[in-house]
Write a protein that holds these residues in place. Structure first.
Motif, PDB file in Angstrom:
ATOM      1  N   LEU A 319     -34.821   5.908 -93.040  1.00  0.00           N
ATOM      2  CA  LEU A 319     -34.379   5.391 -91.744  1.00  0.00           C
ATOM      3  C   LEU A 319     -32.978   4.798 -91.843  1.00  0.00           C
ATOM      4  O   LEU A 319     -32.639   4.145 -92.837  1.00  0.00           O
ATOM      5  CB  LEU A 319     -35.332   4.285 -91.270  1.00  0.00           C
ATOM      6  CG  LEU A 319     -36.630   4.692 -90.583  1.00  0.00           C
ATOM      7  CD1 LEU A 319     -37.458   3.445 -90.309  1.00  0.00           C
ATOM      8  CD2 LEU A 319     -36.361   5.444 -89.294  1.00  0.00           C
ATOM      9  N   PRO A 320     -32.162   4.981 -90.808  1.00  0.00           N
ATOM     10  CA  PRO A 320     -30.895   4.243 -90.748  1.00  0.00           C
ATOM     11  C   PRO A 320     -31.176   2.742 -90.714  1.00  0.00           C
ATOM     12  O   PRO A 320     -32.210   2.296 -90.203  1.00  0.00           O
ATOM     13  CB  PRO A 320     -30.265   4.724 -89.432  1.00  0.00           C
ATOM     14  CG  PRO A 320     -30.957   6.016 -89.116  1.00  0.00           C
ATOM     15  CD  PRO A 320     -32.335   5.900 -89.678  1.00  0.00           C
ATOM     16  N   ASP A 321     -30.257   1.950 -91.247  1.00  0.00           N
ATOM     17  CA  ASP A 321     -30.471   0.503 -91.343  1.00  0.00           C
ATOM     18  C   ASP A 321     -30.811  -0.128 -89.997  1.00  0.00           C
ATOM     19  O   ASP A 321     -31.684  -1.006 -89.913  1.00  0.00           O
ATOM     20  CB  ASP A 321     -29.226  -0.177 -91.922  1.00  0.00           C
ATOM     21  CG  ASP A 321     -29.009   0.191 -93.380  1.00  0.00           C
ATOM     22  OD1 ASP A 321     -29.940   0.741 -93.989  1.00  0.00           O
ATOM     23  OD2 ASP A 321     -27.910  -0.070 -93.905  1.00  0.00           O
ATOM     24  N   LEU A 327     -39.582  -1.310 -87.100  1.00  0.00           N
ATOM     25  CA  LEU A 327     -40.838  -1.064 -87.814  1.00  0.00           C
ATOM     26  C   LEU A 327     -41.810  -2.206 -87.575  1.00  0.00           C
ATOM     27  O   LEU A 327     -41.438  -3.382 -87.607  1.00  0.00           O
ATOM     28  CB  LEU A 327     -40.579  -0.907 -89.314  1.00  0.00           C
ATOM     29  CG  LEU A 327     -39.786   0.326 -89.745  1.00  0.00           C
ATOM     30  CD1 LEU A 327     -39.490   0.272 -91.239  1.00  0.00           C
ATOM     31  CD2 LEU A 327     -40.536   1.609 -89.408  1.00  0.00           C
ATOM     32  N   GLU A 328     -43.064  -1.867 -87.361  1.00  0.00           N
ATOM     33  CA  GLU A 328     -44.082  -2.898 -87.173  1.00  0.00           C
ATOM     34  C   GLU A 328     -44.356  -3.644 -88.472  1.00  0.00           C
ATOM     35  O   GLU A 328     -44.725  -4.818 -88.458  1.00  0.00           O
ATOM     36  CB  GLU A 328     -45.366  -2.262 -86.641  1.00  0.00           C
ATOM     37  CG  GLU A 328     -45.207  -1.696 -85.232  1.00  0.00           C
ATOM     38  CD  GLU A 328     -46.503  -1.113 -84.702  1.00  0.00           C
ATOM     39  OE1 GLU A 328     -47.539  -1.228 -85.410  1.00  0.00           O
ATOM     40  OE2 GLU A 328     -46.488  -0.550 -83.586  1.00  0.00           O
ATOM     41  N   ASP A 484     -33.409  13.216 -84.126  1.00  0.00           N
ATOM     42  CA  ASP A 484     -33.641  11.885 -83.590  1.00  0.00           C
ATOM     43  C   ASP A 484     -34.462  11.066 -84.593  1.00  0.00           C
ATOM     44  O   ASP A 484     -35.662  11.303 -84.782  1.00  0.00           O
ATOM     45  CB  ASP A 484     -34.388  11.974 -82.261  1.00  0.00           C
ATOM     46  CG  ASP A 484     -34.572  10.605 -81.609  1.00  0.00           C
ATOM     47  OD1 ASP A 484     -34.095   9.614 -82.202  1.00  0.00           O
ATOM     48  OD2 ASP A 484     -35.188  10.537 -80.537  1.00  0.00           O
ATOM     49  N   PRO A 485     -33.853  10.080 -85.253  1.00  0.00           N
ATOM     50  CA  PRO A 485     -34.591   9.304 -86.262  1.00  0.00           C
ATOM     51  C   PRO A 485     -35.687   8.436 -85.669  1.00  0.00           C
ATOM     52  O   PRO A 485     -36.527   7.913 -86.409  1.00  0.00           O
ATOM     53  CB  PRO A 485     -33.492   8.457 -86.916  1.00  0.00           C
ATOM     54  CG  PRO A 485     -32.407   8.373 -85.898  1.00  0.00           C
ATOM     55  CD  PRO A 485     -32.455   9.663 -85.128  1.00  0.00           C
TER      56      PRO A 485
END
Length: 688
Positions: A319-321, A327-328, A484-485
């Motif tokens: 994931l990009p920073d 994130l849960e 799309d990340p």
């Protein structure tokens, strides 16, 4: 968006994601040298890199996992940094008059080998220390840098040419001079120069590393190191199987001669490294001298934890920073729940899902068996004992029903004691793989549903690379091809089970790809390896699913094959095949992760090329189970394949692999000795 589960070779990753596992922690604290064995992809390189100081301090995630460092790890990969030409170079340093005197040559070869290897390790050590100082991890002053470099040159590396001016002499300068010295020696060796002309100066094996480690220790002072004690050195050597048998003995001798705060960690493919012999007369390496960690015999729960953590790490850092805050569970090690996403599915759960979703002709029979089992267990077991069988679960007890159908009628008629219940539970547990295969047969399934967390981690066969291959196929089917990340965030956050059909397709594709990978190898014995895998795959599937009527119980655990190496070598020699071809075929198949040697779990001292190795026992990698249709749990029982049959399969090739498997299966089932090995009662062995 790149698939986060690939590439699955750490050597091909620009930014490898490393996990400081429990195994890494144990090795980091070991007081003795540690030998780490495992097949390709079992995580050997990842463990060694997770102990490397440079790798730790360059990777914030890894540094956070490790905490304060109590050691200094130097990572050294033999197949990249060790010249395979060292043996050729050695010849030019040995006087011609003694080159055929083994007793005189081997000690000289050892001295040259150790001198070269120690200098390459010191070169890497000094390079890493200079790098860490420039990055601010080490805090020593320039004057200390110069003083240590001069002391090393004066006391240890005095054979290396000294610079004209010493005012600005440093560790970096010394490292550069070591590099030039080694290169100049090599160049001279190949022009057949004598020892004097090369500038080569022999040293006592082990002395260079011991003295350099002592001299460098005062410099290991910085915020990342534990300040309460002097750190010890871990020399992390990967790919040790790349050494020749004699070089392996040289390295073992060097390990034995190294003392003090220097600890070796050697990684190699199991069975391809001699962990015992040295060249010191009457001395060998024993358990008192080193520990052996076998990654191929790791506990399944420990491997499942490894899979969970590696999956989470890879997804988190994919994931990009700026999206990690979405994130849960914003933690690299727990962001992703592998068990929830793959499903905590028992065999009964899987059968239930298949029955609910279809209308096959075996459905009614399976339901009837399960209902009968639930009634039998409810009536014949005490309430306290019934809890062992989880009868209150939603899924019917199909596996129990299939196993109880084979039960001796006499046992069914008597009440079950607490000991009987325990034996029953243990026997049914051993039949889970068989029950899975039997239910799939009864339901007339074309492709068996090897799905769920338990089965998928089992198919990986304690090989993290195989696990990543399977997960890569699952991810490709679960997440639409998109740049799309945010789709990746949704995949990580979700606790919903990935659709079983997507899992089934992915597992089948990964199994097919492993076989295709074998066929694509361009080594000299590719055809023999392919024939062996195909034949043993078909044979394993038949042994686990097809039995003569009088042996209807059989066992799903068959599929370990004993082969007589001594007799096979004799037969191969009569066929005038190349010397060593048989052992090379078996070695390559095991080294590349297609077969497993299980004759002596954790024992890697036997060299298969050694005539003293009279037999071996092998099985196929479990990832082949979906392709051939055998148990995901792997076999436990042994069948002996006649040497002539194996030679026929690999070399004379009178039959196709499928026909060979059919013929050998008929022989095995018809063999009287084998018939007596089959249980005729489910509890015959447990209730004796």
């Amino acid at each position: 968006m790149q698939n986060p589960f690939g590439p699955n070779r750490i050597e091909y990753e620009s930014r490898p994601i490393l996990w400081f596992s429990q195994k890494s922690a144990l090795i980091s604290a070991a007081a003795k040298p540690v030998f780490v064995a495992g097949t390709r992809g079992s995580g050997k390189t990842s463990i060694l890199r997770s102990l490397s100081t440079v790798h730790i301090l360059e990777d914030k995630s890894l540094a956070d996992q490790v905490g304060k460092l109590g050691w200094y790890g130097v990572f050294f990969q033999l197949n990249e940094t060790f010249s395979p030409l060292i043996d050729n170079a050695v010849l030019n340093l040995i006087p011609e008059r003694i080159r055929f005197d083994t007793a005189a040559v081997i000690p000289r070869q050892f001295v040259i080998f150790s001198h070269y290897l120690e200098l390459k390790i010191v070169e890497r050590l000094l390079e890493s220390i200079g790098q860490l100082r420039r990055d601010g991890h080490l805090k020593y002053r320039a004057s200390e840098d110069r003083d240590v470099a001069l002391a090393l040159h004066r006391e240890v590396l005095h054979f290396i040419p000294q610079p004209a001016r010493l005012d600005f002499f440093s560790i970096d300068e010394l490292r550069g001079r070591i590099t030039r010295y080694v290169d100049e020696c090599f160049n001279a060796f190949f022009f057949a120069a004598d020892a004097v002309a090369t500038g080569f100066r022999a040293t006592d094996p082990g002395a260079i590393i011991n003295k350099v480690a002592t001299a460098i220790t005062p410099l290991l002072n910085g915020p990342s190191f534990a300040g309460d004690r002097a750190p010890f050195f871990k020399i992390l050597i990967d790919d040790c199987e790349a050494l020749t048998p004699l070089q392996q003995q040289f390295l073992n001798t060097l390990v034995r001669k190294t003392r003090g705060n220097v600890k070796w960690v050697l990684a190699y493919i199991g069975g391809l490294y001699d962990t015992i012999r040295t060249i010191i007369p009457g001395q060998s390496l024993s358990n008192a001298d080193r520990d052996v960690e076998n990654l191929d015999s790791v506990d399944p729960r420990e491997f499942a934890t490894l899979c969970e953590n590696v999956s989470s790490l890879r997804l988190y850092y994919a994931l990009p920073d700026h999206l990690r805050s979405d994130l849960e569970r914003n933690d690299a090690l727990s962001a992703f729940s592998l068990k929830n996403r793959l499903g905590r599915l028992s065999v009964n759960d899987i059968i239930e899902r298949v029955i609910i979703s279809g209308h096959s002709e075996g459905r009614e029979e399976l339901v009837a068996l399960a209902d009968a089992a639930r009634e039998f267990l409810s009536v014949n077991l005490r309430t306290a004992d019934q809890q062992q069988f989880l009868l209150d679960r939603k899924a019917r007890p199909y596996a129990e029903g299939l196993a109880l159908a084979l039960m001796n009628p006499e046992i069914k008629r008597r009440p079950m004691s607490k000991a009987d219940a325990s034996n029953l539970k243990r026997s049914i547990a051993r039949k889970q793989g068989w029950a899975f295969l039997k239910a799939c047969q009864m339901l007339r399934l074309h492709d068996y549903p090897y799905v769920g967390h338990q089965i998928i981690t089992s198919l990986s066969d304690v090989c993290i690379r195989d696990f990543l291959d399977i997960m890569g196929e699952i991810f490709r089917r679960s997440v639409p091809s998109s740049s799309d990340p945010r789709k990746l965030v949704e995949f990580i956050n979700s606790d919903l089970q990935i659709h079983l059909e997507q899992q089934r397709q992915a597992v089948n594709a990964a199994s097919q790809r492993k076989l295709d990978g074998l066929q694509a190898l361009s080594h000299p014995y590719e055809e023999e390896s392919v024939r062996m895998v195909r034949a043993l795959g078909y044979l394993t599937a038949r042994l686990q699913t097809e039995f003569a009527e009088e042996n209807a119980l059989g066992t799903t655990e068959r599929g370990i094959f004993r082969v007589d190496l001594k007799e096979m070598r004799s037969l191969v020699n009569r066929l005038e095949q190349p010397s060593g071809k048989l052992d090379e075929v078996l070695r390559r198949a095991e080294r590349d992760g297609f077969i497993r040697e299980v004759s002596a779990a954790g024992n890697f001292e036997v060299d298969r090329a050694d005539p003293a190795s009279k037999e071996m026992m092998i099985r196929l990698h479990r990832r082949f189970a979906p392709y051939f249709g055998f148990s995901y749990r792997g076999p436990y029982e042994i069948n002996t394949i006649p040497a002539a049959r194996m030679v026929d399969l690999l070399f004379t090739r009178h039959r196709l692999p499928e026909d060979w498997a059919d013929s050998v299966f008929k022989e095995l089932v018809a063999r009287p000795a084998l018939k007596t090995e089959f249980q005729h009662s489910l509890f015959e062995s447990d209730l004796e």
